[in-house]
Design a protein around this motif. Structure first.
Motif, PDB file in Angstrom:
ATOM      1  N   SER B 223      -4.803  -6.673 -30.897  1.00  0.00           N
ATOM      2  CA  SER B 223      -5.397  -7.395 -29.760  1.00  0.00           C
ATOM      3  C   SER B 223      -5.005  -8.866 -29.752  1.00  0.00           C
ATOM      4  O   SER B 223      -4.758  -9.439 -28.697  1.00  0.00           O
ATOM      5  N   THR B 227      -0.913  -9.362 -28.531  1.00  0.00           N
ATOM      6  CA  THR B 227      -0.971 -10.082 -27.256  1.00  0.00           C
ATOM      7  C   THR B 227      -0.184 -11.380 -27.335  1.00  0.00           C
ATOM      8  O   THR B 227       0.512 -11.758 -26.384  1.00  0.00           O
ATOM      9  N   LEU B 366      -6.187 -20.945 -36.530  1.00  0.00           N
ATOM     10  CA  LEU B 366      -5.835 -19.762 -35.741  1.00  0.00           C
ATOM     11  C   LEU B 366      -6.325 -18.466 -36.369  1.00  0.00           C
ATOM     12  O   LEU B 366      -6.482 -17.459 -35.693  1.00  0.00           O
ATOM     13  N   ALA B 369     -11.091 -19.473 -38.319  1.00  0.00           N
ATOM     14  CA  ALA B 369     -12.206 -20.188 -37.692  1.00  0.00           C
ATOM     15  C   ALA B 369     -13.168 -19.215 -37.001  1.00  0.00           C
ATOM     16  O   ALA B 369     -12.774 -18.116 -36.622  1.00  0.00           O
ATOM     17  N   PRO B 370     -14.421 -19.637 -36.805  1.00  0.00           N
ATOM     18  CA  PRO B 370     -15.365 -18.823 -36.015  1.00  0.00           C
ATOM     19  C   PRO B 370     -14.891 -18.667 -34.566  1.00  0.00           C
ATOM     20  O   PRO B 370     -15.407 -17.828 -33.841  1.00  0.00           O
ATOM     21  N   THR B 371     -13.937 -19.497 -34.176  1.00  0.00           N
ATOM     22  CA  THR B 371     -13.356 -19.459 -32.835  1.00  0.00           C
ATOM     23  C   THR B 371     -11.992 -18.776 -32.840  1.00  0.00           C
ATOM     24  O   THR B 371     -11.300 -18.804 -31.825  1.00  0.00           O
ATOM     25  N   SER B 372     -11.606 -18.181 -33.988  1.00  0.00           N
ATOM     26  CA  SER B 372     -10.269 -17.583 -34.097  1.00  0.00           C
ATOM     27  C   SER B 372     -10.256 -16.147 -33.588  1.00  0.00           C
ATOM     28  O   SER B 372     -11.106 -15.330 -33.961  1.00  0.00           O
ATOM     29  N   ILE B 373      -9.240 -15.812 -32.792  1.00  0.00           N
ATOM     30  CA  ILE B 373      -9.182 -14.439 -32.268  1.00  0.00           C
ATOM     31  C   ILE B 373      -8.851 -13.437 -33.381  1.00  0.00           C
ATOM     32  O   ILE B 373      -9.307 -12.295 -33.328  1.00  0.00           O
ATOM     33  N   HIS B 376     -12.141 -12.902 -35.024  1.00  0.00           N
ATOM     34  CA  HIS B 376     -12.996 -12.021 -34.205  1.00  0.00           C
ATOM     35  C   HIS B 376     -12.653 -10.560 -34.444  1.00  0.00           C
ATOM     36  O   HIS B 376     -13.543  -9.704 -34.530  1.00  0.00           O
ATOM     37  N   ASP B 377     -11.344 -10.275 -34.534  1.00  0.00           N
ATOM     38  CA  ASP B 377     -10.914  -8.893 -34.801  1.00  0.00           C
ATOM     39  C   ASP B 377     -11.522  -8.392 -36.112  1.00  0.00           C
ATOM     40  O   ASP B 377     -12.052  -7.279 -36.189  1.00  0.00           O
ATOM     41  N   LEU B 379     -14.061  -9.645 -38.027  1.00  0.00           N
ATOM     42  CA  LEU B 379     -15.522  -9.609 -38.081  1.00  0.00           C
ATOM     43  C   LEU B 379     -16.060  -8.347 -37.395  1.00  0.00           C
ATOM     44  O   LEU B 379     -17.008  -7.719 -37.874  1.00  0.00           O
ATOM     45  N   GLU B 380     -15.428  -7.982 -36.284  1.00  0.00           N
ATOM     46  CA  GLU B 380     -15.884  -6.809 -35.546  1.00  0.00           C
ATOM     47  C   GLU B 380     -15.832  -5.552 -36.427  1.00  0.00           C
ATOM     48  O   GLU B 380     -16.790  -4.772 -36.455  1.00  0.00           O
ATOM     49  N   GLU B 383     -18.458  -5.688 -39.350  1.00  0.00           N
ATOM     50  CA  GLU B 383     -19.858  -5.483 -38.944  1.00  0.00           C
ATOM     51  C   GLU B 383     -20.086  -4.052 -38.465  1.00  0.00           C
ATOM     52  O   GLU B 383     -21.168  -3.494 -38.657  1.00  0.00           O
ATOM     53  N   ARG B 384     -19.052  -3.444 -37.873  1.00  0.00           N
ATOM     54  CA  ARG B 384     -19.190  -2.021 -37.527  1.00  0.00           C
ATOM     55  C   ARG B 384     -19.308  -1.182 -38.795  1.00  0.00           C
ATOM     56  O   ARG B 384     -20.057  -0.207 -38.840  1.00  0.00           O
TER      57      ARG B 384
END
Lengths: 160, 438
Positions: B223, B227, B366, B369-373, B376-377, B379-380, B383-384
């Protein structure tokens, strides 16, 4: 457009937040000048985006990647999608320099981002450095200073 | 009734040769045993001595759940203390870093302590005459962590008397820290840039395991990295010169074959690293003037040898990881079975061009960070997993890829880069250091 009025600048900043809240990201990105940046410092009062770490320091390429990722079929952190909400104070005009084509606004705001059962509230100041490009107001720099920029944060997936 | 407390056999049964029981990730009692035994019996990274350059400088952190104070004493030695006034328990410092001057002064009753922790003065001391204060724990001052080692600027500490000494514990794995320090023409690192702090609602071990998990990047990061490649190709058609951000993102989409050939090396006590032969950091653009400075400092052959090493992630068991070619480290601080603070720190290579630090900080922003895409990948999926593990129908997590029964006897080895041997290596160490004092 001739030199923008204060009301033009205020209207621009308010509209910009609305585009984010409504997920109109392509329209939102078009508000940036080609050399525009979105900057979210990590440090209180940070002055350097290059040799000090930032939460975000993104040109249009990086912002475009983010926007496309948000709608990607395999973007699992956006299944389901995040939503967000801005509450802005009236933007204040900090600088009007028609000769240099530079206009700076300062906007205290609250920003909420939510996904599933989690909702996070952030307080921040947005500083827009704007310029007229081909008769339209464009963002040269949008700087977002979080009040708690150095806190342990959860994911921030959209734009403040 | 407790299931695991005082029951080493039950703890051992959580780790099978190719599976681990979900209680290692979700169970409160196991978590408390980790804090009491695993984080006491192993050497934990505390901080870097460049964070406390001057006498009296201090830095506050944690070892497991213990508040810790790292401080530079007047003789230049870095001490590691428990951050607690011996009188009533007040934390001595609450800010992350600062300078104490010549002594610490507790804000509650003004007991004061030298910067090595020893008691300096108590107001109205005559009130303790003939009370036997000299026999108390309180009079000893701020308690030091028992074992401390400053290895080339990296300060580690071990809380308990159990467990190996520093050299036996880390052994050959220190070569990764050596390589990162050697990348400075001056042979020195300085913490720089600022720390990214990202809160994860998952178990700390998931983050550690992920750093040697080479079968996830092309899937979980399609993602973001996928991208990035697509957008760049569209916006700059026919261009070969990737912008710095794309140069960082693109290798995440490397093929399985790339990661297989990259290799993994494991060492005893749960340490190991990905990227033996090459890594996702191998093909970055050269930074002008850097190589010349390295040659001036080390000579051509040695400079090349240092820079040819492109280790990807090195895991220092239990919760510390190093990325030498990027000059970044990550520390996964456990807060609860399902809560972890991920800290990502960066270093300046002393005497190297600023452009290197800029790349280091760009990478950290990049990716970590808590703002890093990319963040985000990851962490998702963590947590799942933290949620999915509550399914009772199957309590076992599989770590079987490229398992060989003969591996159990091997203390060190180099293998196919998609092996899960390093995860098994970590859990064998987990079982050993958990049960060593139960």
């Amino acid at each position: 457009m001739n030199a923008p009025t204060d009301q033009d600048l205020i209207g621009f900043v308010v509209h910009e937040a609305r585009l984010i809240d409504q997920h109109r990201f392509e329209e939102w990105l078009a508000l940036f000048a080609d050399d525009g940046h979105y900057w979210m410092p990590l440090e209180w009062g940070q002055t350097d985006p290059r040799l000090a770490t930032s939460l975000m320091y993104e040109d249009k390429l990086l912002l475009q990647i983010r926007i496309e990722r948000l709608k990607g079929n395999r973007t699992f952190s956006q299944k389901p999608k995040s939503r967000c909400h801005h509450v802005l104070q009236v933007p204040q005009i900090d600088k009007r320099d028609e000769a240099a084509n530079e206009y700076v606004t300062w906007t205290p705001m609250h920003y909420v981002e939510t996904r599933l059962d989690e909702q996070d509230l952030y307080a921040a100041w947005a500083t827009h450095t704007l310029a007229l490009v081909d008769g339209k107001i464009k963002i040269k720099l949008k700087r977002v200073d979080l009040v708690n920029c150095d806190a342990a944060l959860r994911s921030i997936q959209l734009f403040m | 009734m407790s299931k695991y407390n005082g029951n080493a056999a039950a703890v051992r049964e959580l780790v099978r040769e190719t599976e681990v029981h979900r209680d290692v990730y979700v169970d409160q009692e196991v978590f408390e045993l980790e804090m009491g035994h695993l984080f006491a019996n192993t050497w934990i990274y505390v901080g870097h001595d460049s964070q406390v350059p001057n006498a009296g400088d201090y830095y506050g952190t944690t070892i497991g759940m213990q508040p810790i104070l790292m401080v530079r004493h007047s003789d230049g030695v870095v001490h590691v203390l428990y951050n607690r006034c011996p009188h009533k328990g007040t934390r001595i410092t609450i800010d992350t870093c600062g300078n104490a001057g010549k002594f610490f002064r507790c804000p509650y009753h003004a007991w004061s302590f030298k910067t090595d922790g020893s008691l300096l003065a108590i107001p109205l001391r005559k009130g303790y005459e003939n009370t036997g204060l000299e026999e108390s724990i309180a009079v000893k001052g701020i308690a030091p962590v028992r074992y401390v080692k400053n290895y080339r600027g990296f300060v580690f500490a071990k809380m308990s008397d159990v467990g190996p000494n520093f050299e036996d514990y880390f052994g050959e794995s220190l070569s990764t820290i050596d390589n990162m320090v050697d990348r400075s023409p001056a042979g020195r690192l300085e913490v720089a840039g600022g720390v990214l702090r990202y809160m994860h609602n998952c178990n700390w071990k998931m983050l550690v395991e992920n750093l040697t998990d080479t079968c996830h990047p092309m899937v979980a990061h399609e993602s973001s990295a996928g991208t990035a490649i697509e957008v760049w190709k569209r916006m700059a058609p026919g261009s070969n010169k990737k912008p710095p951000a794309v140069e960082i993102y693109a290798p995440f989409m490397s093929s399985y074959e790339f990661f297989e050939k990259m290799g993994i090396r494991i060492w005893r006590n749960g340490h190991g690293h990905t990227g033996v032969h090459h890594s996702i950091h191998s093909d970055y653009s050269a930074i002008p003037d850097y190589f010349d400075k390295m040659v001036a400092a080390y000579g051509v052959a040695r400079a090349k040898a240092i820079l040819d090493e492109n280790r990807h992630n090195t895991s220092y068991f239990p919760n510390f990881t190093v990325k030498g070619p990027i000059q970044s480290i990550r520390l996964f601080k456990p807060l609860a079975p399902d809560r972890t603070l991920a800290e990502s720190w960066t270093f300046r290579l002393v005497d190297a061009p600023d452009a290197l630090l800029e790349r280091t900080l760009t990478y950290n922003r990049l990716v970590n960070a808590p703002t890093s895409i990319v963040g985000h990948d990851d962490l998702e999926v963590y947590e799942r997993a933290q949620e999915g593990l509550h399914v009772d129908a199957n309590p076992w997590v599989n770590i079987q890829r490229l398992y060989d029964p003969a591996e159990v006897e091997q203390e060190t080895a180099v293998m196919n880069g998609t092996s899960e041997w390093q995860m098994r290596n970590q859990f064998r160490a987990w079982s050993k250091f958990m049960t060593m004092s139960i």
